[in-house]
Structures are given as structure tokens and as C-alpha cells.
Design an enzyme around this catalytic site. Sequence first.
Site, short mmCIF file in Angstrom:
data_model
loop_
_atom_site.label_atom_id
_atom_site.label_comp_id
_atom_site.label_asym_id
_atom_site.label_seq_id
_atom_site.Cartn_x
_atom_site.Cartn_y
_atom_site.Cartn_z
N ASP A 130 15.10 32.38 -17.43
CA ASP A 130 14.43 31.13 -17.78
C ASP A 130 15.45 30.12 -18.30
OD1 ASP A 130 12.57 29.23 -18.50
OD2 ASP A 130 11.27 30.61 -19.56
N ASP A 131 15.65 29.04 -17.57
CA ASP A 131 16.57 27.97 -17.98
C ASP A 131 18.04 28.38 -17.94
OD1 ASP A 131 14.35 26.39 -18.43
OD2 ASP A 131 14.83 25.90 -20.51
N CYS B 72 10.08 25.20 -14.62
CA CYS B 72 9.56 26.53 -14.90
C CYS B 72 8.32 26.92 -14.09
CB CYS B 72 9.26 26.59 -16.38
SG CYS B 72 8.30 27.97 -16.88
N ARG C 198 7.84 29.38 -10.64
CA ARG C 198 7.12 30.65 -10.66
C ARG C 198 6.01 30.67 -9.62
NH1 ARG C 198 8.91 32.82 -15.73
NH2 ARG C 198 10.45 31.26 -16.32
N LYS D 4 6.86 36.58 -18.94
CA LYS D 4 6.20 35.27 -18.98
C LYS D 4 5.41 34.99 -17.71
CE LYS D 4 7.85 30.45 -18.87
NZ LYS D 4 8.98 29.57 -19.25
N HIS E 20 2.84 31.75 -17.42
CA HIS E 20 2.90 30.28 -17.41
C HIS E 20 2.38 29.66 -16.11
CE1 HIS E 20 5.27 26.50 -18.88
NE2 HIS E 20 4.00 26.51 -19.30
N HIS F 220 15.83 30.50 -22.45
CA HIS F 220 15.09 29.30 -22.87
C HIS F 220 15.10 29.18 -24.40
CE1 HIS F 220 11.80 26.44 -23.29
NE2 HIS F 220 11.63 26.37 -21.97
N ASP G 256 14.94 30.12 -12.87
CA ASP G 256 13.83 29.26 -12.46
C ASP G 256 14.18 27.78 -12.35
OD1 ASP G 256 14.08 28.79 -15.19
OD2 ASP G 256 11.93 28.94 -15.61
N ASN G 257 15.26 27.35 -12.97
CA ASN G 257 15.72 25.97 -12.86
C ASN G 257 17.12 25.88 -13.43
OD1 ASN G 257 13.17 25.69 -15.18
ND2 ASN G 257 15.27 25.47 -15.89
N LYS H 269 17.83 20.71 -15.51
CA LYS H 269 16.40 21.01 -15.37
C LYS H 269 15.62 19.69 -15.29
CE LYS H 269 12.79 23.08 -18.34
NZ LYS H 269 12.61 23.82 -19.62
#
Length: 535
Positions: free
Chosen positions: A12-13, A50, A54, A107, A109, A198, A302-303, A370
Site C-alpha cells: 500500500d503506497d 488505492c 484494488r 485491507k 477498502h 501507508h 497499489d499506486n 500517488k
Amino acid sequence: MRRPDVVVVLADDMGFSDLGCYGGEIRTPHIDRLGRDGVRFSAFYNTARCSPSRASLLTGLHPHQTGIGILTNGDSPRGYPGTLNDRCVTAAEVLRESGYATCLAGKWHLASEMTEPNDAWPTRRGFDRFFGTLTGCGSYYDPGTLTRGEADASAEARDPGFFYTDAIAQEAVEFVEHQAATAPDQPLFLYMAFTAPHWPLHAPEPDVAALDGVFDDGWDALRERRMKRLVDEGVLPAGTALSDRDPTQPAWADVDEQGWQVRRMQTYAAQVERMDSGVGRVVEALRAAGRLDDAVIVVLSDNGASPEDLPKGELESFRQRTDILPARTRDGRALRVGNEPAIAPGPEDTYASYGRAWANLSNTPFRFYKRWVHEGGIAAPFLVHWPAGRLAGGSIVDLPVQLVDVLPTLLDCVGVDHPETCRGRPVLPLEGRSFLPALREEHLDPVPLYWEHTGNAAVRVGRWKLVREYPGPWELYDLEVDRTELVDLAAEHPDLVAELADRWRRWADRVGVIPWDTTLALYAERGLGDEEAAG
């Protein structure tokens, strides 16, 4: 004969060059081994954010088609629903129907409603087993919306030794071990969706201290070293230009409070290393069960890295986000929120991020971050490990591919067809295509790739990429010679700009992109601004 297992690991991130096998100085030996023994991609793309990433990863569709155009804000009927719709089918649904045991650890989301179970929860979208969070981020010591199955699991975080990254890994290990013990002939699908790295910057003190000295030379020197290692690894070709430092950020020599700045990056790196350790535990569980060789393992982010400052908006308003920000620590202390030298990140009572300059390091060699669809926002590490799959082990693939291609590829690997219906309703066909041939060093021609997020837009056709930062004009780059997007050729090729812009508009209409101006107007009517519209 049992079908191959499938394991998808999502960070994540995490920036393009944070992993060791992508040039980073962060120690990620377990993921590096998977990447160097397997296949790495140099031009893999996510969606810049994010929730859209996903949604696209799990469905093989563009995020706008799934109801997740921005994040999980519910903005129907004029805006995106912000929740996974019934026009798409998830990887878990497809694989479970084909006999797989399915588990999400981490996660989700993808649901706008996070308190009452509904049709957009993972347990209703194909996952037999779920332990994790429904919201987008939060404390690693006491995460909000922690759920097991469909029940509140917040009590599990009361254990003083609880740390979310470890808990995700433990759940994944237990799933693998349970399947090996009780259903050895049943294939498994494991989706490990870490929140690391993240914000907030949370890590046990020994993990942070173990990185003493690694980042002391600062972001300028470290960006140059990462650039060299990216070339040495073969991820980028010799001659690739390193973009200038973000012009809004100071040279390292001019930075006040260098010790605090180093502490921020050390804590971020500690989060990545803790995640890597968790991946190593799962790999060992697969090995112990005799399942590693025929497991398709995918690792990606994810980014691009996040430049976000904390608090987001006014502090008191930010504190109202109780799904991501606890009111107090588990032992009753007030949280210290923000990016300032008085707050040394890592402990449970801190809530900080690492800032734009370090994110610029994480995204070496690219510009932007991002939320943008320039390379810094969408270029991601992506690797595949599958010893039994006849992959070209140790190779690096330069073919440009994106998230919509992942599900078709996984289904191709395991020999499962994508359905035309799910839950008694027709579902959209896959937007992407399998890149399994490229994993075996077979030729595939590139196809057009498209992006849109909060008005930022891009299309890539072969070597050419047309991109814009909302509300600015289109820019044109020849990525074959200018991967870092430093020389805008739009003025020299107006006909090509017009052609690619028309392609993008037709794609946007087809997949249901809602103009960003429409969303901004919707939020303005509510008395809210651009940041609230962007989630």
C-alpha cells in the site's frame, strides 16, 4: 491433479524503487528472492490510487466500471457509488466456483458501508475467510474496522503485542497451514493486502533502530544511487534519465532537522521490511506444505508513493475520522498527530507521514506521486514467481501492462474461464488480456492502456504516452527514450495528440468515467472542497 495455488501480495503506497530488486536500499530479501528467481516487469502500471487499484486488480475491469472511480465515498446518483457493484465478478468468486479455498488477509477498502455487512464485503464477494480492515488505512497497533468474517475483531488488537502487519501475515500462514492439513488436494487463493507502508509511520523501535545510518546521506544522494541500481538490476536501460528533485523540496544540504527527516524515512523503511518478513513467513509455509513450486505468487503495489501531509485538512476535522484515527492509544494516551520535529514517528501515540521529498526518493526515477497518472503515480514494481509454470526465471519483461491484465493472466495460469454470469446476473467481460506468454519470453504486441483519476488522465499506445494533470493541457512523451517524462513533445506532434486524445475520450465514455468537474460541482453544492471530493 490439483490446480496451482494463487497468492497475491499487495503493498500500500509503496514506490517504484523501494524494493531491493527494484533498486532500493530497503532490505527486502524475501520479495527480492521471488523477483530475481521469477519474472519482474519494468513497465507495469496500477491506477494511481488505492481503492480503484484494488477493484481493478480483483475484477480485470477498469475501476470506473466497478463503481469505484475515486475511493469509497458514496456519491450516487451523479457520482460514483464508491462500492463494488454487481456488474463485476472478483477473482475470489471465480476461483471459489472452480473449487478453490479463498482467503483475504488484510485491507479491503471496496465498500462504502463499513459497519453493516453488505453485498460489497469480502465475505459476500467470494472469500471464505476474511481477517482484516474494511477502511483505507489506520493505526498498526489499533486499526479501525478490524473484522473477522463479518464480526468486529477489535478485541484482538487489545493484545499488547498486536501489530497489524504481523497479524496479516499470521492469518495468511494459518490459512496455508490449515489447507495443507485439512484439504491438501484443494487449491488455494490467498490475497494478502498489507496496509504497509501507508501512513501512519508505525514500527517497533528495534525495527527502526536497525536502519540507523542507511538514510543519513539524504534524498539527493540516495536518488542517484537508486538510479544506478535500477540500471544494474536491468529494470531500466542504461541512459535512463533521473528526473530532478521535486522543485518544491529543498536540497538535502539545506534541510533543517536532518535527524528528524532521517527518522521519518527509517520508520517508513521499517514498515516495508516488516512486510517483507511477513511475505517470507508465507513463502516458508508454502514450502513446508510442499506447495511452493506450483504456487503463482504475485507481488505489486497499489499506486506510487504518497506525498500526503498529516493531518489531512484541519486537525479537529481529521480527528473525526475514527475509522482510521483512534481517539487515544490502547493505554489511554493522546495521539500526537502531524509532521513536525517534535513528533518522532514509530510509537503508537504518533500519527505522521514521511513527506514529499522521501516519496520522491521512493518513486525514483520518476516525477509525481500517488493520484497522478504520470509515471510516478502509476509505475509499480510487479513480479511473478511460479517455478512449475515454465516462466523465464530471472528475466525482466519490458512489455507495458496494467492491472486489468492481472486477473486474465491468473486465470490463464490456472486454467479457469471467466464467467458470463455471477450471482444470477450477467457480468462485464474482462477488459485486459493474459500476459502469460510474456512471462515465458514469448512475444506479445503492446495494446493501448488507459487511465483516469480525479481528472488526471493518460493513454499509452506503444512508445507514446499522452498525459495531463488536471486541469492542465495534454502532454506527450516518447517513453522509449524518455521514460521519466522530461521532454514534452505535444507541440511537435499536434496530430498525434489529437488522435490519442480522441482515443482516450472514447475509452472514457465507454467505461463510465464521470468528469471530474461534475464531482467537484457535487461537492461544492455540499459546501465541501476539492480534497473532500478526492477522498
